[in-house]
Write a protein that holds these residues in place. Structure first.
Motif, PDB file in Angstrom:
ATOM      1  N   LEU A   1      10.760 -10.732  -0.575  1.00 62.01           N
ATOM      2  CA  LEU A   1       9.339 -10.491  -0.347  1.00 62.01           C
ATOM      3  C   LEU A   1       8.656 -11.773   0.111  1.00 62.01           C
ATOM      4  CD1 LEU A   1       7.031  -8.485  -0.490  1.00 62.01           C
ATOM      5  CD2 LEU A   1       6.658  -9.151  -2.858  1.00 62.01           C
ATOM      6  N   GLY A   2       9.072 -12.902  -0.426  1.00 60.78           N
ATOM      7  CA  GLY A   2       8.473 -14.180  -0.044  1.00 60.78           C
ATOM      8  C   GLY A   2       9.060 -14.738   1.237  1.00 60.78           C
TER       9      GLY A   2
ATOM     10  N   LEU B   1      10.088  -0.376  -4.384  1.00 59.25           N
ATOM     11  CA  LEU B   1       9.525   0.238  -3.174  1.00 59.25           C
ATOM     12  C   LEU B   1       8.917  -0.818  -2.256  1.00 59.25           C
ATOM     13  CD1 LEU B   1       7.844   3.433  -4.641  1.00 59.25           C
ATOM     14  CD2 LEU B   1       9.671   3.373  -2.935  1.00 59.25           C
ATOM     15  N   ILE B   2       8.202  -1.773  -2.873  1.00 55.21           N
ATOM     16  CA  ILE B   2       7.588  -2.821  -2.055  1.00 55.21           C
ATOM     17  C   ILE B   2       8.663  -3.544  -1.251  1.00 55.21           C
ATOM     18  CG2 ILE B   2       6.395  -5.034  -2.122  1.00 55.21           C
ATOM     19  CD1 ILE B   2       4.900  -3.984  -4.610  1.00 55.21           C
ATOM     20  N   VAL B   3       9.729  -3.942  -1.942  1.00 53.22           N
ATOM     21  CA  VAL B   3      10.786  -4.687  -1.260  1.00 53.22           C
ATOM     22  C   VAL B   3      11.461  -3.808  -0.218  1.00 53.22           C
ATOM     23  CG1 VAL B   3      12.977  -5.868  -1.561  1.00 53.22           C
ATOM     24  CG2 VAL B   3      11.144  -6.195  -3.212  1.00 53.22           C
ATOM     25  N   LEU B   4      11.625  -2.538  -0.557  1.00 49.81           N
ATOM     26  CA  LEU B   4      12.252  -1.629   0.400  1.00 49.81           C
ATOM     27  C   LEU B   4      11.434  -1.569   1.693  1.00 49.81           C
ATOM     28  CD1 LEU B   4      14.033   1.534  -0.538  1.00 49.81           C
ATOM     29  CD2 LEU B   4      12.354   1.756   1.259  1.00 49.81           C
ATOM     30  N   PHE B   5      10.126  -1.456   1.539  1.00 53.78           N
ATOM     31  CA  PHE B   5       9.296  -1.379   2.741  1.00 53.78           C
ATOM     32  C   PHE B   5       9.273  -2.719   3.484  1.00 53.78           C
ATOM     33  CE2 PHE B   5       7.210   2.341   0.613  1.00 53.78           C
ATOM     34  CZ  PHE B   5       7.560   3.260   1.580  1.00 53.78           C
ATOM     35  N   VAL B   6       9.252  -3.812   2.722  1.00 54.88           N
ATOM     36  CA  VAL B   6       9.242  -5.119   3.376  1.00 54.88           C
ATOM     37  C   VAL B   6      10.545  -5.337   4.134  1.00 54.88           C
ATOM     38  CG1 VAL B   6       9.355  -7.604   2.936  1.00 54.88           C
ATOM     39  CG2 VAL B   6       7.613  -6.222   1.840  1.00 54.88           C
ATOM     40  N   ALA B   7      11.650  -4.868   3.542  1.00 54.47           N
ATOM     41  CA  ALA B   7      12.937  -5.067   4.190  1.00 54.47           C
ATOM     42  C   ALA B   7      13.106  -4.153   5.391  1.00 54.47           C
ATOM     43  CB  ALA B   7      14.067  -4.815   3.186  1.00 54.47           C
TER      44      ALA B   7
ATOM     45  N   LEU C   1       0.828  -1.199   0.000  1.00 54.50           N
ATOM     46  CA  LEU C   1       0.000   0.000   0.000  1.00 54.50           C
ATOM     47  C   LEU C   1       0.869   1.257   0.000  1.00 54.50           C
ATOM     48  CD1 LEU C   1      -3.128   0.150   0.172  1.00 54.50           C
ATOM     49  CD2 LEU C   1      -2.802   0.930   2.531  1.00 54.50           C
ATOM     50  N   LEU C   2       1.867   1.245   0.872  1.00 56.66           N
ATOM     51  CA  LEU C   2       2.762   2.400   0.955  1.00 56.66           C
ATOM     52  C   LEU C   2       3.506   2.593  -0.359  1.00 56.66           C
ATOM     53  CD1 LEU C   2       4.227   1.989   4.544  1.00 56.66           C
ATOM     54  CD2 LEU C   2       2.752   3.821   3.723  1.00 56.66           C
TER      55      LEU C   2
END
Lengths: 392, 530
Positions: free
Chosen positions: A320-321, A362-368, A31-32
């Protein structure tokens, strides 16, 4: 040492709650990422940005333009990824190699190894599979099976070398795999100019098209047998990690090599096995590119850029997984969707394809950085738990 | 409470983690010039309480008063400013800095470091409290006991009036413990108020002015310094504890482990085991006693095969396993309890069930071919959990969720659940609470009585006395002598310093020298010479 209170508390219920929280953080990361992506779109589109110049005069103009831009882009992205059977098939086709290579990276992660070499392993997988595909002429089914096996051998061998060097000489696998990526891509460049690979009558580096008998049969558009193979590989990795003795050793060595060695496991052997299997999986990703039908219904012939950047995308997929097979399948599908939806986005909303790559990053950045997400969205924070019985 | 204005007081401190109440209305006070012992098992809530005091945790209830004034500490810095110093169990030092530089940390002052003043400060403090420390030495080069002094100096440099020692003796050798006790006495004489957290009863009796016992987050009683160890243990555990191990005399059988001329180098290449030889018979416990760092750890590692010896032989039941790796040693029937269980004993992120088969996961009944038999693994775990009284909610919990004693029970349960010919256990009860020690000792003796040869590496003389059938004392990589476990403590102590048995007996003499004051409680409670 009550400062260990951060260790997850016990009990099935609590563990599921923790898992739910992890999922929520992942969802929040997406979402972010979409929000930041929207901001990027607004500031990077000259027309929309223009309207912000007289924002205080007529704010409605700027806001409606922004909304229009963002909504059409994301709508095109969504439609391009899952909006039609063809789109879904495209997503699956894009996801298949990502899943395979992601498994290769994720499996190595579980053994405590950072496999940056999925790229090189995929390249060798593609080289071997493609060569069998165009140089040998075998009956249907046999041909594709031999091509797949050859690709596995290519990737597996490339992974095994890393494991061997690490186990026998203590070489750092990060450095070795990075260097092996260069060797693999330069080998491909050289091979493509040799008579064995160069397409007759051409001087640019491109190999002959593979025989139809070596192609992954299409089930619907780009949704082909290779995708099923990728899902089967994920199931196989799950079994290997969670249900087999080999996986037990891989996880033990990954979590605590000292304890594993003291309990009689061979850290070196486990490293070699892990890197070989990781190479097999990344090699399978290369096979997907070599044998899987593209948008035009036939596989793309072997060329310099055939596997793209799958080995690096695989790292983000594995992250991510969370290095878990099911997670990797979903992450692969998500990124596959972003890839194929990105094309539609470019066509229908005029937003450059790079945005889908930005979103992915961005998704991976936030997940990390889960703490960042929890800071932005405090309700995702875990309640503090004490170790059962604590510790004095 | 008006008559007791001077001092530190914790009043009704409550701290919860989720639904777990770590501290339940705990009252504790310490006056200047006294040593207040806070005694309790692992998990009793002692460290939580001290972390509240030090500003690491915020209490859910209760208040902290200094000289009658309520305090609020949002972080350790504020606690330090109020005069509270903490000597952590795991030192908070920068290894590659010198002693003086560590002292400057966090109090650097201006932009330019005033090293000379820090050095002078170290000199002044170490002289004043009788803690010799070289200000320019790198922390990583110092022995553990001296590193701890640096930690104490750090607290003193902050002008701490109240010092909290969190299990300070867990990492120390007997000699270092004596030194520490002397230092604590001189701190007391200087008017510092000391909170001494421990679960070692002997130390409590040696030094405490007052004793408060915690159990399960609550204060369960107070005791006078003269209280017997058995009474203290009972207060702490909540039931009568037998501190001595009930064991029959050994009935040694055939020689099972034969070690000859073993030489072992450590990872840095230094020869740390230099020509060690001994026999261990089935049905007896040989204790390897000695001060930490005299080659015992490497000897144990060489036996299991984590280190390949330079020369010499190790035979187990007539089979040469000198160069065998852990896998072969385990297959030959060796059980191994590593000294550093967190590092070598288990995989913290694995479940209890997985850890219980860590060295047998690929053998039947736990594996069929390549496939794990999760049912058999779970059954095994459930059985061992009950047999060894491993306190957990279930066998699928991670090992990290267990307390120290229960972690060690898992390690021992795994090793003792096989047919063994030899059990090598290093410091099997380090950091383990009293209740669990009793149990672990019993299981080791039971294993001996089954005819297994047992090699026990221990730096704790209590443990040596309780378990050994014979004691081999190691000093600088050699066995100084092999003696009866009833040898007086002062003789053993001298041997641990490298003095051969005859000389040690002569030196110790008929009466123990009264000069070793710090050691006196230890010495007087030692057993008599046969």
């Amino acid at each position: 040492m009550t400062d260990r209170a951060a260790v997850p508390a016990t009990g099935r219920g609590l563990r599921w709650r923790a898992r739910g929280r992890t999922l929520a953080v992942t969802a929040a990361s997406m979402l972010l990422a979409l929000l930041v992506g929207a901001l990027l779109m607004i500031v990077s589109d000259p027309e929309v940005a223009d309207k912000f110049r007289y924002f205080f005069g007529r704010p409605g103009d700027a806001l409606s333009a922004s909304w229009a831009k963002v909504s059409t882009t994301y709508w095109a992205l969504l439609v391009g990824a899952v909006g039609s059977p063809t789109a879904l098939a495209g997503t699956a086709g894009q996801a298949a190699p990502l899943i395979c290579a992601g498994l290769g990276v994720g499996l190595a992660f579980r053994a405590g190894l950072f496999n940056i070499g999925a790229q090189g392993q995929a390249i060798w997988g593609a080289i071997f599979a493609a060569w069998v595909g165009f140089a040998l002429h075998l009956p249907p089914v046999v041909h594709v099976v031999v091509a797949v096996l050859a690709g596995l051998v290519g990737g597996g061998l490339w992974g095994w070398i890393v494991g061997f060097l690490k186990a026998k000489t203590g070489a750092n696998e990060v450095i070795v795999t990075i260097m092996m990526n260069y060797i693999a891509s330069q080998s491909l460049a050289w091979l493509l100019l040799t008579p064995a690979f160069l397409r007759p009558g051409r001087i640019d580096p491109i190999a002959p098209p593979i025989d139809a008998t070596a192609m992954f049969a299409s089930l619907y558009g780009q949704f082909h047998v290779g995708f099923l193979l990728a899902v089967a590989a994920a199931a196989g990795v799950w079994w290997l990690l969670d249900r087999s003795t080999v996986g037990f050793a891989i996880r033990a060595v990954g979590a605590n090599p000292h304890a594993a060695a003291t309990a009689g496991m061979s850290v070196g052997r486990t490293t070699m096995i892990t890197m070989t299997v990781a190479g097999l999986l990344a090699g399978l990703a290369g096979v997907q590119y070599a044998l899987g039908p593209g948008a035009d219904g036939v596989p793309t012939p072997l060329s310099l850029g055939l596997v793209g950047t799958v080995g690096f995308d695989a790292i983000t997929v594995a992250l991510l997984g969370r290095s878990r097979p099911l997670g990797i399948v979903f992450a692969g599908l998500l990124f596959g969707g972003l890839h194929s939806g990105g094309l539609a986005m470019q066509t229908f909303a005029g937003t450059p394809l790079t945005l889908s790559q930005v979103l992915q990053a961005l998704i991976v950045l936030f997940v990390a950085a889960p703490d960042l997400v929890r800071t932005v969205l405090p309700f995702l924070r875990a309640p503090k738990q004490a170790v059962v019985g604590g510790a004095a | 409470m008006s008559e007791q204005q001077s001092g530190l007081e914790l009043r009704g401190i409550t701290k919860r983690f989720g639904t777990f109440v770590a501290n339940d209305h705990v009252d504790l006070d310490v006056r200047p010039g006294e040593i207040h012992c806070l005694l309790g098992e692992n998990g009793a809530g002692k460290s939580t309480l001290m972390n509240v005091l030090y500003g690491i945790y915020q209490p859910d209830g209760g208040e902290i008063l200094i000289d009658g004034h309520p305090q609020h500490f949002a972080n350790p810095k504020q606690a330090m400013a109020a005069g509270i110093g903490m000597v952590h169990q795991h030192f908070m030092l920068v290894d590659v800095f010198t002693v003086a530089e560590n002292l400057m940390l966090g109090r650097e002052g201006g932009f330019v470091l005033d090293r000379a003043r820090a050095t002078a400060k170290v000199r002044e403090l170490s002289e004043r409290y009788g803690m010799p420390v070289e200000p320019d030495a790198l922390v990583e080069d110092l022995p553990v006991g001296v590193q701890q002094r640096v930690e104490i100096l750090k607290a003193l440099a902050n002008d701490a009036r109240f010092l909290v020692f969190d299990e300070p003796t867990a990492v120390l050798t007997p000699q270092e413990i004596d030194d520490l006790i002397a230092v604590m006495r001189s701190l007391r004489a200087e008017g510092k108020g000391i909170v001494f957290i421990t679960h070692k009863l002997r130390e409590v009796r040696a030094i405490a002015d007052r004793i408060t016992v915690m159990r399960r987050g609550r204060i369960v009683g107070h005791a006078e310094p003269g209280t017997s160890e058995a009474e203290l243990a009972e207060l702490m555990v909540g039931r009568a504890v037998d501190l001595r191990v009930d064991k029959e005399p050994a009935r040694p059988g055939e020689v099972r482990l034969r070690v000859r001329d073993l030489r072992v180098a450590n990872s840095a290449g230094g020869v740390v085991v230099d020509g060690v030889g001994f026999d261990v018979r089935g049905g007896e416990i040989l204790c390897i006693a000695g001060v930490q760092g005299n080659g015992q750890s490497e000897l144990a590692d060489a036996l299991i095969g984590n280190i390949t010896p330079l020369s010499g032989t190790v035979e187990l039941d007539g089979v040469d396993i000198t160069r065998a790796g852990p896998a072969r040693s385990i297959a030959a029937g060796m059980g191994f309890v590593p000294e550093d269980r967190e590092d070598d004993g288990f995989v913290a992120s694995f479940s209890i069930a997985e850890n219980l088969v860590l060295n047998r996961f690929d053998q039947p009944p736990f594996a069929r071919g390549l496939a794990l038999d999760l049912g058999a693994i779970a059954d095994n775990a459930e059985r061992l959990r009950q047999e060894f009284d491993i306190r957990s909610q279930g066998v699928s919990d991670t090992l990290a969720s267990l307390s120290g004693g229960n972690k060690q029970k898992v390690v021992l349960a795994r090793e003792l659940s096989r047919e063994l010919s030899l059990l090598v256990a290093s410091q099997p009860t380090r950091g383990v609470d009293v209740g669990a020690i009793e149990f672990l000792h019993k299981r080791i003796v039971d294993e001996r009585d089954k005819g297994t040869a047992v090699v026990l590496v221990s730096t704790e003389l209590d443990e040596v006395e309780a378990l050994a059938d014979r004691v081999a004392v190691m000093y600088r990589g050699r066995v100084v002598g092999t003696v009866d476990p009833r040898t007086p403590r002062d003789v053993l102590g001298l041997m641990m310093a490298g003095v051969p048995y005859e000389e040690a007996v002569a030196a110790a003499g008929p009466s123990a020298p009264p000069g070793s004051t710090a050691d006196s409680p230890t010495t007087t409670s030692g057993r008599r010479t046969p």
